[in-house]
Write an enzyme that holds these catalytic residues in place. Structure first.
Site, short mmCIF file in Angstrom:
data_model
loop_
_atom_site.label_atom_id
_atom_site.label_comp_id
_atom_site.label_asym_id
_atom_site.label_seq_id
_atom_site.Cartn_x
_atom_site.Cartn_y
_atom_site.Cartn_z
N ASP A 87 -145.04 42.68 3.27
CA ASP A 87 -146.06 42.80 2.24
C ASP A 87 -147.24 41.88 2.51
OD1 ASP A 87 -147.43 43.31 -0.09
OD2 ASP A 87 -146.12 42.08 -1.34
N GLY A 129 -149.69 41.71 0.70
CA GLY A 129 -150.27 41.41 -0.60
C GLY A 129 -149.58 40.27 -1.33
N TYR A 170 -155.57 36.46 -0.37
CA TYR A 170 -155.28 37.84 0.02
C TYR A 170 -156.02 38.11 1.34
CZ TYR A 170 -153.94 38.48 -4.88
OH TYR A 170 -153.36 38.37 -6.11
N ASP A 214 -153.33 45.76 1.47
CA ASP A 214 -151.97 45.47 1.00
C ASP A 214 -150.96 46.51 1.48
OD1 ASP A 214 -149.71 44.78 -0.41
OD2 ASP A 214 -150.64 44.84 -2.39
#
Length: 472
Positions: free
Chosen positions: A106, A108, A271, A299
């Site tokens: 991930d 994100g 991010y 993401d």
């Protein structure tokens, strides 16, 4: 079958063999490794199931990026979204001796989280982590808990040896969850592996990937994804080959042309942010604000594409017959299924296309000409990104995440990569991802290695190719 299609299939097979057995020196650096990804196919759903699924995805993305969780964002707000609904996952190993676990990769979020064997029936069937079987596990005596819109997870924080793709961190900090809401996890995924920056980590721990890059353990300070598409394949199984994830290098056989890198805005290493500088729908530009109002998080742990109400409305305004959804479909838009929607997005460089196959999220039934799009509305606040760019977009590009300078790069997929879409093959088994390393599975006393599982994968790919030749 044409000679060209035969050649492409042969090249796909050569790619699998070279990736698994070892590419020629210079193509796959010694300080760079690859792991295969598995894609979990979506189950069959009726009209009401699709509506509930859409609402769940939207609620989950809101929970993941909600300003209410700014200080805890990396600890698990993503788990409701990612573990329950995201499609792509890989494997890592934890402890001494090492045990393998399937986790979502991930970009994100930034924390690592795995289910404990003490989670019992709530986490059954996921091959959970038993810290008592690891001689190197350290309990940091720090509680971990997080609430979601439809669930919760809680446990403790510890340290242990973590290995992935042939690399090792001897004292990686991660959360070990001992209790969750019922039916919170979906087999075989056991947890999440955060690939964003340390500033998002609730534990404060440096993510695995960032430690490797900072310490110069990669030949190149980057990691890259290639994701496959099975959503438009009626013959797809429950699990299918999902593409590949590389650490320390890019696989030149999977993209064509050059990789266009764009630095993170203002060096914001949290991010993997990019500014959407332009977007066209059906060849027509839509109006977008400049600056932070058009920042997007890239993401891999989000399934679709989410954006602000004005931007999403502008997209569907270019699609004749589109209408906003109601009820569980709030935030989504429906449009005629016989319309092939083409979206192009630029982050300051080339325009990257989203295939019409990926723009379609669902249809309301075989007798209907009513489809729902994969772009939907969320409201950003508290400094969170206005746009969340998930797998709907990422399946169309080769994506690269670079440590230094902090940036994201995209490149066009090669014919070899495109030929993998919808092609059945051997499902990668959970391994360390290193040719010389051995990973012992909890469900078996026999050790498995990347070499042995790779041979199975190559044989499976060859068998599928051979069957295709025979059918022709």
């Amino acid at each position: 079958m044409t000679l060209l299609s035969l050649a492409i299939r042969f090249l796909v097979l050569l790619f699998v063999i070279s990736e698994v057995v070892g590419a020629p020196q210079g193509k796959t650096p010694s300080a760079g490794q690859f792991i295969p990804l598995t894609r979990r196919n979506q189950p069959l759903r009726n009209v009401s199931d699709w509506a509930e699924y859409a609402k769940s995805l939207r609620d989950a993305t809101i929970a993941k990026y909600s300003s209410r969780h700014v200080q805890k964002r990396g600890t698990g707000e993503n788990l409701y979204a990612d573990l329950s609904y995201s499609d792509f996952y890989g494997s890592l190993a934890v402890g001494t001796p090492p045990y393998s676990f399937d986790v979502l990769l991930d970009t994100g979020s930034s924390d690592m989280w795995i289910a404990s064997s003490a989670c019992q029936s709530m986490c059954a069937g996921t091959g959970n982590f038993d810290s008592t079987k690891s001689s190197t596990f350290k309990n940091l005596n720090k509680n971990f808990s997080v609430n979601y819109s439809k669930g919760y997870a809680a446990g403790t924080v510890g340290q242990d040896v973590v290995q992935m793709a042939g690399f090792k961190i001897p004292d990686q900090t991660f959360a070990v969850v001992t209790t969750t809401a019922t039916n919170f996890l979906r087999n075989p995924v056991t947890g999440i592996f955060g690939l964003a920056w340390q500033s998002l980590a609730a534990s404060g721990a440096m993510p695995f990937w960032q430690a490797l890059a900072r310490n110069g353990l990669w030949n190149e300070p980057l990691m890259a994804f290639q994701l496959t598409r099975f959503s438009n394949d009626s013959k797809a199984g429950d699990l299918e080959p999902g593409g590949s994830f590389t650490m320390g290098y890019v696989n030149e056989s999977l993209y064509t042309g050059t990789i266009d890198y764009q630095d993170l805005p203002n060096g914001q290493a949290s991010y993997w942010l990019q500014e959407i500088t332009s977007m066209t729908v059906q060849g027509k530009p839509i109006s977008l604000p400049s600056g932070s109002a058009s920042y997007a998080a890239i993401d891999t742990g989000t399934t679709l594409v989410a954006g602000p109400a004005a931007g999403i409305a502008a997209i569907y305004a270019q699609i004749p017959g589109s209408q906003p959804g109601t009820g569980s479909w709030e935030g989504f838009y429906k449009y005629p299924c016989n319309t092939a929607v083409m979206v192009e997005i630029s982050f300051g460089g080339p325009k990257w296309s989203v295939s019409p196959d990926d723009f379609v999220f669902s249809s309301t039934g075989p007798a209907s000409n009513e489809c729902y799009g994969a772009f939907y509305t969320i409201t950003a606040s508290g400094g969170t990104p206005s746009w969340i760019i998930g797998d709907t977009f990422l399946k169309n590009v080769y994506s690269v995440f670079r440590y230094n300078p902090p940036s994201v790069g995209f490149a066009a997929l090669s014919e070899i990569a495109l030929a993998m879409n919808g092609k059945a093959g051997g499902i990668p088994s959970a391994t360390l991802g290193a040719i010389s390393a051995t990973s012992t599975l909890e469900t078996s006393a026999a050790p498995t290695t990347r070499t042995s599982s790779a041979v199975v994968f190559v044989i499976s790919a060859f068998f599928v190719t051979l069957v295709s030749f025979v059918e022709v």
